[in-house]
Scaffold this motif. Structure first.
Motif, PDB file in Angstrom:
ATOM      1  N   SER A 113      -0.500  -7.964   0.167  1.00 52.83           N
ATOM      2  CA  SER A 113       0.725  -7.853  -0.638  1.00 52.83           C
ATOM      3  C   SER A 113       1.855  -8.452   0.192  1.00 52.83           C
ATOM      4  O   SER A 113       2.124  -8.003   1.308  1.00 52.83           O
ATOM      5  N   PRO A 155       6.387  -8.157  -9.359  1.00 53.14           N
ATOM      6  CA  PRO A 155       5.021  -7.860  -8.927  1.00 53.14           C
ATOM      7  C   PRO A 155       4.016  -8.721  -9.696  1.00 53.14           C
ATOM      8  O   PRO A 155       4.310  -9.169 -10.812  1.00 53.14           O
ATOM      9  N   PRO A 191       2.447  -2.517  -5.866  1.00 50.18           N
ATOM     10  CA  PRO A 191       2.699  -1.465  -6.854  1.00 50.18           C
ATOM     11  C   PRO A 191       1.477  -1.084  -7.696  1.00 50.18           C
ATOM     12  O   PRO A 191       1.442   0.015  -8.250  1.00 50.18           O
ATOM     13  N   VAL A 232      10.019  -1.807  -0.507  1.00 49.42           N
ATOM     14  CA  VAL A 232       8.593  -1.943  -0.840  1.00 49.42           C
ATOM     15  C   VAL A 232       7.671  -0.884  -0.241  1.00 49.42           C
ATOM     16  O   VAL A 232       6.572  -0.669  -0.760  1.00 49.42           O
ATOM     17  N   TYR A 241       2.968 -10.239  -4.665  1.00 45.55           N
ATOM     18  CA  TYR A 241       3.364  -8.845  -4.425  1.00 45.55           C
ATOM     19  C   TYR A 241       2.502  -7.937  -5.294  1.00 45.55           C
ATOM     20  O   TYR A 241       2.774  -7.760  -6.492  1.00 45.55           O
ATOM     21  N   THR A 242       1.464  -7.369  -4.705  1.00 44.15           N
ATOM     22  CA  THR A 242       0.493  -6.579  -5.460  1.00 44.15           C
ATOM     23  C   THR A 242       0.547  -5.083  -5.148  1.00 44.15           C
ATOM     24  O   THR A 242      -0.161  -4.308  -5.785  1.00 44.15           O
ATOM     25  N   HIS A 295       4.142 -16.857  -9.260  1.00 44.26           N
ATOM     26  CA  HIS A 295       3.764 -15.560  -8.702  1.00 44.26           C
ATOM     27  C   HIS A 295       2.282 -15.500  -8.347  1.00 44.26           C
ATOM     28  O   HIS A 295       1.838 -14.564  -7.679  1.00 44.26           O
ATOM     29  N   PRO A 305       5.655  -9.549  -0.182  1.00 43.82           N
ATOM     30  CA  PRO A 305       6.870  -9.589  -0.998  1.00 43.82           C
ATOM     31  C   PRO A 305       7.797 -10.760  -0.653  1.00 43.82           C
ATOM     32  O   PRO A 305       8.039 -11.051   0.522  1.00 43.82           O
TER      33      PRO A 305
END
Ligand SMILES: NC(=O)N[C@@H](CC(=O)O)C(=O)O
Ligand SMILES: [Zn+2]
Ligand SMILES: [Zn+2]
Length: 345
Positions: free
Chosen positions: A248, A332, A269, A25, A266-267, A215, A250
């Motif tokens: 973020s 993501p 990217p 990541v 998970y932000t 998510h 993960p």
């Protein structure tokens, strides 16, 4: 507007995990951000300066070749953190804050603080040295509704803490309510807050209407629309008390898509792109740079980044999933969907 150039942003609240997950990541954030405040909720938690410095070395070793990304380390506060450890952390010059997890509030918070009374000497040392306390602001009492835990925390913990240590520098992390936005706005200049992109873009309907979307499940949990509007108003207000912290967080796909799914979005990217979308929807793209690139370093007493990044209006699709640790995948936020803004490589 078709392109937007800003001072390179920083992420003032980031989870990178460790080992293989870290390697999977860290590149996503290093592409976008100059620096990030690295959360210490590993297993075991990062409770000493020595552990923080070793973790920093592992992060640097996992970076893509040539990356100038700078991890800003934190310590995990426990009931037993001595004032001497705070002094060591400060003296290292590489530990920039201490994190308060109320025990049981969130992922890997079991070693967190059971009662702030146990931490008085450590917190007094932080106030004296100007080392910020970063706060996961939720009470954990079983009888308090999950949607009320942040608002109750302000009354029961945050206000008494600041009454006892009025000069303590505090970042109220990942705020999710109008109550927290109002509290921070009316507090003195030593109190600030981070706001995630997902809390600016989504309310609890996005997580729960038409099916449960794991998510979108994170802590503090997404709230009703009124609160999202208040967060957006705070983030786009131009107040230097509010700055970018993605949170973020993960987790492997299987740990999210589960009967008892983990909390965390998970932000990384598409972090800056998601913020740009939120600010544009509020008609406030011109205020993005202050929030993303100026107010964070100003609060932490660090120089603003010297280079810039450019966002272009160019639709692109986030992958459905990405490689993660041990042959697992990670999904993501907004996986498989199209984003309006794209960070230029
Ligand atoms: N935000 C989350 O939902 N999860 C974070 C922990 C945290 O920041 O509270 C994590 O480490 O997974
Ligand atoms: Zn948290
Ligand atoms: Zn977090």
């Amino acid at each position: 507007m078709t392109s937007l150039t800003l001072t390179r942003p920083d992420d003032w609240h980031l989870h990178l995990r460790d080992n293989e997950a870290l390697a999977a990541v860290v590149g996503a954030t290093a592409r976008q951000m100059g620096r990030a405040i690295i959360m210490p909720n590993l297993t075991p938690p990062v409770t000493t300066t020595e552990q923080a410095l070793a973790y920093r070395e592992r992060i640097l070793a996992a970076l893509p070749a040539g990356s100038a990304f700078e991890p800003l380390m934190t310590l995990y506060l426990t009931d037993r953190t001595p004032a001497e450890e705070i002094e060591r952390a400060h003296a290292s010059g590489l530990v920039h804050a201490v994190k308060l997890y109320p025990a049981g509030a969130t992922t890997n918070s079991d070693s967190g603080v059971t009662d702030l009374a146990h931490c008085d000497a450590a917190i007094a040392a932080m106030a004296r040295l100007g080392l910020p306390l970063l706060v996961h602001g939720e009470v954990t009492d079983a009888e308090i509704d999950i949607f009320d835990r942040e608002a109750v925390f302000i009354e029961r913990v945050m206000k008494p803490l600041l009454e006892r240590h009025p000069t303590l520098r505090v970042v109220f992390e990942h705020i999710t309510t109008a109550d927290a936005a109002e509290f921070v706005t009316s507090a003195p200049a030593n109190v600030a807050a981070t706001i995630t992109a997902h809390h600016l873009l989504y309310n609890r309907n996005h997580m729960l209407v038409g099916g449960i979307r794991p998510h979108y499940y994170c802590l503090p949990i997404l709230k009703r629309e009124r609160h999202r509007q208040a967060l957006l108003a705070a983030a786009t207000s131009g107040s230097p008390k509010f700055f970018l912290g993605t949170d973020s967080a993960p987790h492997a796909q299987g740990d999210k898509e589960s009967a008892c799914g983990c909390a965390g979005a998970y932000t990384a990217p598409a972090a800056i792109e998601l913020y740009a979308e939120a600010f544009e929807a509020a008609g406030a793209l011109a205020r993005l740079e202050g929030f993303a690139s100026h107010f964070g370093p100003d609060f932490y007493g660090l120089p603003r980044n010297a280079d810039t990044v450019t966002l272009v209006r160019e639709p692109w699709q986030l992958p459905a999933s990405l490689p993660y640790a041990a042959g697992q995948r990670i999904v993501p936020l907004r996986a498989g969907e199209t984003l309006a803004w794209k960070l230029q490589a």
